[in-house]
Design a protein around this motif. Structure first.
Motif, PDB file in Angstrom:
ATOM      1  N   ALA A  27      49.618  50.562  46.648  1.00 45.52           N
ATOM      2  CA  ALA A  27      49.188  51.639  45.768  1.00 45.52           C
ATOM      3  C   ALA A  27      47.697  51.896  45.934  1.00 45.52           C
ATOM      4  CB  ALA A  27      49.504  51.282  44.310  1.00 45.52           C
ATOM      5  N   ALA A  28      47.285  53.128  45.696  1.00 45.23           N
ATOM      6  CA  ALA A  28      45.879  53.498  45.906  1.00 45.23           C
ATOM      7  C   ALA A  28      44.937  52.641  45.070  1.00 45.23           C
ATOM      8  CB  ALA A  28      45.686  54.970  45.573  1.00 45.23           C
ATOM      9  N   ASP A  29      45.331  52.343  43.833  1.00 43.01           N
ATOM     10  CA  ASP A  29      44.497  51.539  42.942  1.00 43.01           C
ATOM     11  C   ASP A  29      44.880  50.067  42.936  1.00 43.01           C
ATOM     12  OD1 ASP A  29      42.856  53.647  42.003  1.00 43.01           O
ATOM     13  OD2 ASP A  29      44.435  54.284  40.629  1.00 43.01           O
ATOM     14  N   GLY A  30      45.912  49.713  43.678  1.00 43.76           N
ATOM     15  CA  GLY A  30      46.343  48.324  43.717  1.00 43.76           C
ATOM     16  C   GLY A  30      47.324  47.945  42.627  1.00 43.76           C
ATOM     17  N   TYR A  31      47.592  48.870  41.696  1.00 38.92           N
ATOM     18  CA  TYR A  31      48.531  48.616  40.599  1.00 38.92           C
ATOM     19  C   TYR A  31      49.319  49.890  40.310  1.00 38.92           C
ATOM     20  CZ  TYR A  31      46.277  44.188  39.294  1.00 38.92           C
ATOM     21  OH  TYR A  31      45.779  42.906  39.287  1.00 38.92           O
ATOM     22  N   ASP A  32      50.530  49.713  39.812  1.00 37.82           N
ATOM     23  CA  ASP A  32      51.333  50.802  39.265  1.00 37.82           C
ATOM     24  C   ASP A  32      51.411  50.602  37.752  1.00 37.82           C
ATOM     25  OD1 ASP A  32      52.033  52.020  41.772  1.00 37.82           O
ATOM     26  OD2 ASP A  32      53.422  50.357  42.106  1.00 37.82           O
ATOM     27  N   MET A  33      50.986  51.596  36.983  1.00 35.83           N
ATOM     28  CA  MET A  33      50.925  51.464  35.536  1.00 35.83           C
ATOM     29  C   MET A  33      52.326  51.392  34.932  1.00 35.83           C
ATOM     30  SD  MET A  33      48.756  53.839  32.845  1.00 35.83           S
ATOM     31  CE  MET A  33      47.314  53.745  33.915  1.00 35.83           C
ATOM     32  N   VAL A  34      52.504  50.472  33.987  1.00 36.05           N
ATOM     33  CA  VAL A  34      53.783  50.290  33.297  1.00 36.05           C
ATOM     34  C   VAL A  34      53.505  50.033  31.815  1.00 36.05           C
ATOM     35  CG1 VAL A  34      54.964  49.384  35.345  1.00 36.05           C
ATOM     36  CG2 VAL A  34      53.799  47.802  33.794  1.00 36.05           C
ATOM     37  N   ASP A  35      54.549  49.929  31.023  1.00 33.64           N
ATOM     38  CA  ASP A  35      54.390  49.613  29.609  1.00 33.64           C
ATOM     39  C   ASP A  35      53.773  48.229  29.446  1.00 33.64           C
ATOM     40  OD1 ASP A  35      55.583  52.017  29.067  1.00 33.64           O
ATOM     41  OD2 ASP A  35      57.415  51.179  28.198  1.00 33.64           O
ATOM     42  N   VAL A  36      53.035  48.049  28.356  1.00 34.02           N
ATOM     43  CA  VAL A  36      52.407  46.758  28.088  1.00 34.02           C
ATOM     44  C   VAL A  36      53.489  45.687  27.930  1.00 34.02           C
ATOM     45  CG1 VAL A  36      50.936  45.451  26.509  1.00 34.02           C
ATOM     46  CG2 VAL A  36      50.419  47.852  26.993  1.00 34.02           C
ATOM     47  N   GLY A  37      53.341  44.628  28.716  1.00 40.53           N
ATOM     48  CA  GLY A  37      54.323  43.550  28.716  1.00 40.53           C
ATOM     49  C   GLY A  37      55.234  43.566  29.921  1.00 40.53           C
ATOM     50  N   ASP A  38      55.267  44.681  30.649  1.00 40.45           N
ATOM     51  CA  ASP A  38      56.125  44.788  31.825  1.00 40.45           C
ATOM     52  C   ASP A  38      55.371  44.534  33.126  1.00 40.45           C
ATOM     53  OD1 ASP A  38      58.219  45.425  30.186  1.00 40.45           O
ATOM     54  OD2 ASP A  38      58.173  47.581  30.600  1.00 40.45           O
ATOM     55  N   GLY A  39      54.055  44.295  33.038  1.00 40.96           N
ATOM     56  CA  GLY A  39      53.246  44.163  34.242  1.00 40.96           C
ATOM     57  C   GLY A  39      52.787  42.749  34.517  1.00 40.96           C
ATOM     58  N   ASP A  40      51.776  42.651  35.377  1.00 39.00           N
ATOM     59  CA  ASP A  40      51.290  41.364  35.870  1.00 39.00           C
ATOM     60  C   ASP A  40      50.013  40.885  35.188  1.00 39.00           C
ATOM     61  OD1 ASP A  40      53.358  41.387  37.769  1.00 39.00           O
ATOM     62  OD2 ASP A  40      52.126  42.495  39.209  1.00 39.00           O
ATOM     63  N   ILE A  41      49.405  41.707  34.345  1.00 42.48           N
ATOM     64  CA  ILE A  41      48.142  41.314  33.725  1.00 42.48           C
ATOM     65  C   ILE A  41      48.421  40.317  32.605  1.00 42.48           C
ATOM     66  CG2 ILE A  41      46.097  42.118  32.489  1.00 42.48           C
ATOM     67  CD1 ILE A  41      46.362  44.776  33.950  1.00 42.48           C
ATOM     68  N   ASP A  42      47.764  39.178  32.674  1.00 43.97           N
ATOM     69  CA  ASP A  42      47.998  38.090  31.725  1.00 43.97           C
ATOM     70  C   ASP A  42      47.181  38.341  30.462  1.00 43.97           C
ATOM     71  OD1 ASP A  42      48.406  35.756  30.342  1.00 43.97           O
ATOM     72  OD2 ASP A  42      47.604  34.427  31.887  1.00 43.97           O
ATOM     73  N   TYR A  43      47.737  39.141  29.551  1.00 43.37           N
ATOM     74  CA  TYR A  43      46.998  39.487  28.345  1.00 43.37           C
ATOM     75  C   TYR A  43      46.857  38.321  27.383  1.00 43.37           C
ATOM     76  CZ  TYR A  43      46.264  44.314  29.455  1.00 43.37           C
ATOM     77  OH  TYR A  43      45.802  45.459  30.049  1.00 43.37           O
ATOM     78  N   LYS A  44      47.812  37.425  27.388  1.00 47.85           N
ATOM     79  CA  LYS A  44      47.694  36.276  26.492  1.00 47.85           C
ATOM     80  C   LYS A  44      46.430  35.488  26.813  1.00 47.85           C
ATOM     81  CE  LYS A  44      50.192  32.221  24.777  1.00 47.85           C
ATOM     82  NZ  LYS A  44      51.466  31.484  24.758  1.00 47.85           N
ATOM     83  N   THR A  45      46.217  35.182  28.078  1.00 45.43           N
ATOM     84  CA  THR A  45      45.020  34.431  28.469  1.00 45.43           C
ATOM     85  C   THR A  45      43.761  35.246  28.237  1.00 45.43           C
ATOM     86  OG1 THR A  45      46.265  33.160  30.117  1.00 45.43           O
ATOM     87  CG2 THR A  45      43.875  33.264  30.395  1.00 45.43           C
ATOM     88  N   PHE A  46      43.804  36.534  28.568  1.00 46.77           N
ATOM     89  CA  PHE A  46      42.620  37.385  28.405  1.00 46.77           C
ATOM     90  C   PHE A  46      42.200  37.427  26.937  1.00 46.77           C
ATOM     91  CE2 PHE A  46      39.932  41.034  28.203  1.00 46.77           C
ATOM     92  CZ  PHE A  46      39.381  41.183  29.468  1.00 46.77           C
ATOM     93  N   ILE A  47      43.161  37.674  26.041  1.00 46.12           N
ATOM     94  CA  ILE A  47      42.831  37.757  24.616  1.00 46.12           C
ATOM     95  C   ILE A  47      42.341  36.417  24.097  1.00 46.12           C
ATOM     96  CG2 ILE A  47      43.762  38.201  22.315  1.00 46.12           C
ATOM     97  CD1 ILE A  47      45.686  40.224  23.641  1.00 46.12           C
ATOM     98  N   GLN A  48      42.956  35.330  24.546  1.00 44.33           N
ATOM     99  CA  GLN A  48      42.509  34.007  24.119  1.00 44.33           C
ATOM    100  C   GLN A  48      41.059  33.755  24.526  1.00 44.33           C
ATOM    101  OE1 GLN A  48      45.687  31.755  25.988  1.00 44.33           O
ATOM    102  NE2 GLN A  48      46.540  31.171  23.999  1.00 44.33           N
ATOM    103  N   LYS A  49      40.686  34.149  25.730  1.00 39.95           N
ATOM    104  CA  LYS A  49      39.312  33.946  26.178  1.00 39.95           C
ATOM    105  C   LYS A  49      38.325  34.782  25.364  1.00 39.95           C
ATOM    106  CE  LYS A  49      40.238  32.409  30.914  1.00 39.95           C
ATOM    107  NZ  LYS A  49      40.035  32.674  32.358  1.00 39.95           N
ATOM    108  N   VAL A  50      38.739  35.988  25.007  1.00 37.14           N
ATOM    109  CA  VAL A  50      37.874  36.808  24.154  1.00 37.14           C
ATOM    110  C   VAL A  50      37.783  36.192  22.762  1.00 37.14           C
ATOM    111  CG1 VAL A  50      37.564  39.068  23.087  1.00 37.14           C
ATOM    112  CG2 VAL A  50      38.343  38.913  25.463  1.00 37.14           C
ATOM    113  N   ASN A  51      38.920  35.746  22.236  1.00 31.64           N
ATOM    114  CA  ASN A  51      38.909  35.101  20.913  1.00 31.64           C
ATOM    115  C   ASN A  51      37.962  33.905  20.878  1.00 31.64           C
ATOM    116  OD1 ASN A  51      40.808  36.925  20.009  1.00 31.64           O
ATOM    117  ND2 ASN A  51      42.541  35.520  20.168  1.00 31.64           N
ATOM    118  N   ALA A  52      37.868  33.190  22.002  1.00 28.02           N
ATOM    119  CA  ALA A  52      37.024  31.990  22.053  1.00 28.02           C
ATOM    120  C   ALA A  52      35.540  32.321  21.908  1.00 28.02           C
ATOM    121  CB  ALA A  52      37.261  31.235  23.359  1.00 28.02           C
TER     122      ALA A  52
END
Length: 348
Positions: free
Chosen positions: A283-308
């Motif tokens: 893909a031109a951007d390296g990702y194909d956009m999908v609904d939140v939770g259906d993709g590869d971005i690890d939001y649990k870890t990302f949010i935890q790091k921000v919470n910290a």
């Protein structure tokens, strides 16, 4: 000016609908609101033998929002009131605006504010264009006073733009010039009790046209006054930029991690856009956009790091978004369900 807050009863009602949070009556609701389950200074209670450790939500309570651009089709089709009703039922706490018009008749900013409040939705921010060639356009550059008046009417804590700072080009000096204008908008917003912010896409992380060793986003951070200019990281677009701009135009490796920007200056990132994608090197951007939770971005870890980075005080807000959802209301519901379901085990 303080942002209008949802009354405790409305918040408790919305929380009670989120069965996926594992909230029970009494002490469970107290823990969810961040007040602690025991007395101050008491050691955490170990789980009973044979029982799993209790879980807590990764997403800070009361901080789930949605960028209304994702629902622009429904706002035009059924109007703000009907959309706000659906969002309240899905368990959203906050909304970020992307315009103040609907397709079913005229509506004033004051009326929108009343509708949002009636459905327990706090206005957290709004996207307004940075500039336009039309001197009569509704932008920061041409209508700063009106933009801030409307934001104040809506009770917003933040007012910002999703426009690129590349108004004058993509050289270092061009971005310094844009940064100076952002400082002006930020100072004016602060005088009204608000924070001005810029929302990134991918090209902000590109390298300067006149200096291939300089990342444009770094120029923006360095040249804007942290008292006046804040950032809303669109996590999806930051990850696409990681794919596109980890090597300089001259072929030298310059990798970066989006979360590092936040950890280094957490106070400058009050807002985040949560959108998801499936990694696709073709893909031109390296990702194909999908609904939140259906993709590869690890939001649990990302949010935890921000919470910290909070150090005991929750300061960040999370707005889900999809640029082109197939079914926008279904996207909003599924995204809320996914983020509410993210939990972490308490330490015993």
């Amino acid at each position: 000016m303080k942002r209008r807050k949802t009354v405790d009863a409305a918040l408790a009602h919305r929380l009670s609908r989120r069965g996926m949070l594992g909230v029970t009556a009494g002490a469970g609701a107290t823990a969810l609101l961040g007040l602690g389950a025991g007395t101050a200074g008491a050691a955490p209670r170990a789980p009973a033998a044979g029982r799993p450790a209790p879980t807590r939500p990764v997403l800070p309570p009361g901080r789930l929002g949605i960028q209304l651009y994702s629902l622009r089709d429904k706002i035009q089709e059924i109007g703000f009131a009907s959309v706000f009703k659906e969002l309240s039922e899905f368990g959203y706490d906050e909304i970020e605006y992307a315009g103040y018009t609907q397709g079913i008749g005229p509506i004033s900013v004051k009326q929108i504010a009343r509708l949002a409040k009636s459905y327990g939705l706090g206005g957290i921010g709004s996207h307004v264009n940075y500039h336009s060639d039309d001197p009569a356009a509704y932008t920061f550059a041409t209508s700063l006073g009106t933009v801030l008046d409307d934001a104040e009417t809506l009770g917003l804590e933040h007012i910002g733009t999703a426009s690129s700072p590349g108004r004058y080009g993509n050289t270092v000096d061009a971005w310094k010039r844009a940064a100076a204008e952002f400082n002006t908008y930020g100072e004016a917003a602060r005088a009204r009790g608000m924070k001005f912010y810029q929302h990134n896409h991918g090209d902000e992380f590109a390298f300067a046209a006149d200096d291939p060793d300089v990342r444009l986003y770094d120029v923006l951070l360095a040249e804007t006054d942290p008292r006046y200019v804040f950032l809303e990281m669109d996590i999806y677009w930051a990850y696409t930029a990681q794919f596109r701009f980890s090597v300089t135009p001259e072929g030298r490796p310059r990798p970066f991690e989006p979360i590092d920007y936040v950890v280094q200056q957490p106070h400058r990132y009050p807002l985040f856009h949560v959108k998801d994608g499936v990694h696709d090197p073709q893909a031109a951007d390296g990702y194909d956009m999908v609904d939140v939770g259906d993709g590869d971005i690890d939001y649990k870890t990302f949010i935890q790091k921000v919470n910290a980075t909070h150090k005991g005080r929750t300061t960040h807000h999370w707005q889900v978004e999809h640029d082109q959802p197939v079914d926008s209301l279904k996207f909003a519901r599924r995204s809320a369900d996914h983020l509410h379901a993210l939990t972490e085990r308490r330490r015993g």
